[in-house]
Design a protein around this motif. Structure first.
Motif, PDB file in Angstrom:
ATOM      1  N   ASP A 141      56.871  71.973  48.752  1.00  8.34           N
ATOM      2  CA  ASP A 141      57.477  72.505  49.971  1.00  8.34           C
ATOM      3  C   ASP A 141      58.533  73.569  49.690  1.00  8.34           C
ATOM      4  OD1 ASP A 141      58.074  72.871  52.628  1.00  8.34           O
ATOM      5  OD2 ASP A 141      59.378  71.107  52.770  1.00  8.34           O
ATOM      6  N   PHE A 142      58.078  74.720  49.197  1.00  5.25           N
ATOM      7  CA  PHE A 142      58.951  75.892  49.134  1.00  5.25           C
ATOM      8  C   PHE A 142      58.075  77.132  49.181  1.00  5.25           C
ATOM      9  CE2 PHE A 142      57.868  75.631  44.637  1.00  5.25           C
ATOM     10  CZ  PHE A 142      57.949  76.931  44.160  1.00  5.25           C
ATOM     11  N   GLY A 143      58.682  78.261  49.493  1.00  6.15           N
ATOM     12  CA  GLY A 143      57.952  79.516  49.511  1.00  6.15           C
ATOM     13  C   GLY A 143      56.813  79.556  50.510  1.00  6.15           C
ATOM     14  N   GLY A 144      56.944  78.804  51.609  1.00  6.55           N
ATOM     15  CA  GLY A 144      55.891  78.795  52.609  1.00  6.55           C
ATOM     16  C   GLY A 144      54.681  77.973  52.222  1.00  6.55           C
ATOM     17  N   GLY A 145      54.853  77.111  51.212  1.00 13.03           N
ATOM     18  CA  GLY A 145      53.743  76.280  50.737  1.00 13.03           C
ATOM     19  C   GLY A 145      53.293  76.732  49.363  1.00 13.03           C
ATOM     20  N   ALA A 146      53.871  76.121  48.331  1.00 16.34           N
ATOM     21  CA  ALA A 146      53.574  76.505  46.952  1.00 16.34           C
ATOM     22  C   ALA A 146      52.392  75.703  46.442  1.00 16.34           C
ATOM     23  CB  ALA A 146      54.795  76.266  46.070  1.00 16.34           C
ATOM     24  N   ARG A 147      51.354  76.378  46.015  1.00 18.93           N
ATOM     25  CA  ARG A 147      50.144  75.722  45.511  1.00 18.93           C
ATOM     26  C   ARG A 147      50.267  75.481  44.020  1.00 18.93           C
ATOM     27  NH1 ARG A 147      45.691  79.357  45.911  1.00 18.93           N
ATOM     28  NH2 ARG A 147      44.436  77.589  45.209  1.00 18.93           N
ATOM     29  N   VAL A 148      50.001  74.248  43.607  1.00 19.66           N
ATOM     30  CA  VAL A 148      50.031  73.873  42.193  1.00 19.66           C
ATOM     31  C   VAL A 148      48.637  74.074  41.606  1.00 19.66           C
ATOM     32  CG1 VAL A 148      50.400  71.982  40.563  1.00 19.66           C
ATOM     33  CG2 VAL A 148      51.876  72.212  42.573  1.00 19.66           C
ATOM     34  N   LEU A 149      48.554  74.822  40.521  1.00 21.90           N
ATOM     35  CA  LEU A 149      47.298  75.080  39.840  1.00 21.90           C
ATOM     36  C   LEU A 149      47.377  74.469  38.442  1.00 21.90           C
ATOM     37  CD1 LEU A 149      47.082  78.866  40.771  1.00 21.90           C
ATOM     38  CD2 LEU A 149      45.988  76.964  41.962  1.00 21.90           C
ATOM     39  N   HIS A 150      46.454  73.578  38.129  1.00 28.57           N
ATOM     40  CA  HIS A 150      46.404  72.993  36.789  1.00 28.57           C
ATOM     41  C   HIS A 150      45.739  73.998  35.864  1.00 28.57           C
ATOM     42  CE1 HIS A 150      44.854  69.598  33.960  1.00 28.57           C
ATOM     43  NE2 HIS A 150      45.984  70.131  33.505  1.00 28.57           N
ATOM     44  N   GLY A 157      49.109  69.491  30.384  1.00 26.41           N
ATOM     45  CA  GLY A 157      49.574  69.461  31.763  1.00 26.41           C
ATOM     46  C   GLY A 157      50.245  70.735  32.221  1.00 26.41           C
ATOM     47  N   SER A 158      49.891  71.856  31.640  1.00 24.68           N
ATOM     48  CA  SER A 158      50.461  73.124  32.102  1.00 24.68           C
ATOM     49  C   SER A 158      50.039  73.406  33.543  1.00 24.68           C
ATOM     50  CB  SER A 158      50.002  74.284  31.216  1.00 24.68           C
ATOM     51  OG  SER A 158      50.670  74.293  29.978  1.00 24.68           O
ATOM     52  N   ILE A 159      50.963  73.949  34.309  1.00 24.19           N
ATOM     53  CA  ILE A 159      50.658  74.363  35.674  1.00 24.19           C
ATOM     54  C   ILE A 159      51.129  75.790  35.906  1.00 24.19           C
ATOM     55  CG2 ILE A 159      50.736  72.034  36.667  1.00 24.19           C
ATOM     56  CD1 ILE A 159      53.535  72.753  37.808  1.00 24.19           C
ATOM     57  N   ALA A 160      50.506  76.422  36.889  1.00 27.38           N
ATOM     58  CA  ALA A 160      51.020  77.648  37.496  1.00 27.38           C
ATOM     59  C   ALA A 160      51.343  77.305  38.943  1.00 27.38           C
ATOM     60  CB  ALA A 160      49.988  78.765  37.426  1.00 27.38           C
ATOM     61  N   VAL A 161      52.207  78.104  39.548  1.00 30.03           N
ATOM     62  CA  VAL A 161      52.612  77.881  40.933  1.00 30.03           C
ATOM     63  C   VAL A 161      52.388  79.180  41.703  1.00 30.03           C
ATOM     64  CG1 VAL A 161      54.469  77.193  42.482  1.00 30.03           C
ATOM     65  CG2 VAL A 161      54.348  76.203  40.178  1.00 30.03           C
ATOM     66  N   HIS A 162      51.607  79.095  42.777  1.00 26.12           N
ATOM     67  CA  HIS A 162      51.212  80.273  43.551  1.00 26.12           C
ATOM     68  C   HIS A 162      51.808  80.173  44.944  1.00 26.12           C
ATOM     69  CE1 HIS A 162      47.742  82.793  45.439  1.00 26.12           C
ATOM     70  NE2 HIS A 162      48.729  83.576  45.055  1.00 26.12           N
ATOM     71  N   PHE A 170      53.782  82.192  39.559  1.00 24.35           N
ATOM     72  CA  PHE A 170      54.522  81.778  38.371  1.00 24.35           C
ATOM     73  C   PHE A 170      53.494  81.211  37.396  1.00 24.35           C
ATOM     74  CE2 PHE A 170      57.292  81.219  42.059  1.00 24.35           C
ATOM     75  CZ  PHE A 170      58.415  81.958  41.695  1.00 24.35           C
ATOM     76  N   THR A 171      53.331  81.844  36.249  1.00 21.97           N
ATOM     77  CA  THR A 171      52.235  81.505  35.345  1.00 21.97           C
ATOM     78  C   THR A 171      52.623  80.511  34.261  1.00 21.97           C
ATOM     79  OG1 THR A 171      52.648  83.225  33.691  1.00 21.97           O
ATOM     80  CG2 THR A 171      51.347  83.853  35.650  1.00 21.97           C
ATOM     81  N   VAL A 210      53.112  89.910  42.664  1.00 18.39           N
ATOM     82  CA  VAL A 210      54.159  89.709  41.663  1.00 18.39           C
ATOM     83  C   VAL A 210      53.754  88.548  40.767  1.00 18.39           C
ATOM     84  CG1 VAL A 210      56.585  89.072  41.295  1.00 18.39           C
ATOM     85  CG2 VAL A 210      55.969  90.569  43.204  1.00 18.39           C
ATOM     86  N   ALA A 211      53.795  88.765  39.452  1.00 22.16           N
ATOM     87  CA  ALA A 211      53.482  87.704  38.491  1.00 22.16           C
ATOM     88  C   ALA A 211      54.694  87.485  37.599  1.00 22.16           C
ATOM     89  CB  ALA A 211      52.261  88.065  37.653  1.00 22.16           C
ATOM     90  N   CYS A 212      55.142  86.236  37.531  1.00 22.84           N
ATOM     91  CA  CYS A 212      56.341  85.858  36.781  1.00 22.84           C
ATOM     92  C   CYS A 212      55.923  84.990  35.599  1.00 22.84           C
ATOM     93  CB  CYS A 212      57.306  85.080  37.680  1.00 22.84           C
ATOM     94  SG  CYS A 212      57.885  86.015  39.113  1.00 22.84           S
TER      95      CYS A 212
END
Length: 238
Positions: A141-150, A157-162, A170-171, A210-212
């Motif tokens: 619940d941030f950024g209008g709905g942050a999607r977790v990508l495995h 257990g690395s994730i990215a957040v879109h 966020f890669t 934007v890619a961080c």
């Protein structure tokens, strides 16, 4: 620590090794990654210097368990009351319940890793009291709905957040930017490089502006196209 504005609501916090990202929704704050041991106080100072209230840091989302990303999380959680989140496969390592599996190094990576490790503080970090386990497909619940990508490969257990609403990705360490020329590339020090490449290509397929990255300067325009061009230079094999 350097503080760099990427967007009006997004700042990069650059440490001696690695970096974190501070996202603002109104007066509510989210941190993506937390730096190494000892990063807690500098991050609190950075939040204050940006006009924020450290008590409004609601969550710390860890892209993976490596010390330059996760070892500051316990200090920050204790100082601010923030919730700590990580993928369910990496959460036990963040908590100190399991040892983290070491990277499988390419020969050329060994001196780079030794140099980076020498710049990190040593000793046992403050562990979070608890870590909320995430899975791919979850929404935070941030950024209008942050999607977790495995995105396994760098760690299991690395994730990215879109943030689709804002075109921000966020890669973690699945993707990096070269400190020499800024070229976008797969991350180093992986458990499984072939898995990392496959995850890199999945991220490159996203529509992002934007890619961080966990290391190196962010891409602040046409990030999806830049990642796709980089993916073509690093094909998935076999």
């Amino acid at each position: 620590m350097d503080i760099v504005e990427i967007l009006p609501r997004l700042h990069l916090l650059r440490f001696a090794v690695g970096q974190a990202y501070l996202w603002r929704d109104g007066d509510e704050l989210t941190l993506v990654d937390a730096g190494a041991r000892g990063a807690g106080a500098p991050v609190v100072e950075a939040i204050t210097s940006l006009g924020g209230d450290p008590a409004r840091l609601r969550r710390i989302v860890l892209t993976h368990f490596h010390e330059d990303h996760a070892d500051g999380a316990g200090e920050l959680a204790a100082a601010t009351g923030a919730e700590v989140l990580a993928h369910r496969l990496d959460a036990p390592v963040v908590l100190g319940e399991l040892p983290g599996p070491p990277p499988v190094f390419e020969d050329w990576e060994r001196p780079l890793h030794a140099a980076a490790s020498a710049r990190l503080p040593h000793g046992e970090p403050v562990r979070p009291a608890e870590v909320t386990g995430l899975s791919g497909g979850d929404t935070v619940d941030f950024g209008g709905g942050a999607r977790v990508l495995h995105v396994p490969g760098h760690t299991h257990g690395s994730i990215a957040v879109h943030l689709p609403r804002h075109g921000v990705l966020f890669t973690g360490d699945t993707v990096a930017a070269s400190p020499v020329d800024g070229a976008v590339m797969p991350g180093v020090f992986n458990l499984d490089r072939s898995e990392t490449l496959a995850s890199f290509h999945r991220l490159a397929a996203l529509d992002t502006e934007v890619a961080c990255f966990g290391h190196g300067d962010p891409v602040t325009a046409r990030a999806g196209a830049v990642l796709r061009e980089a993916a073509q230079r690093h094909p998935v094999r076999g």
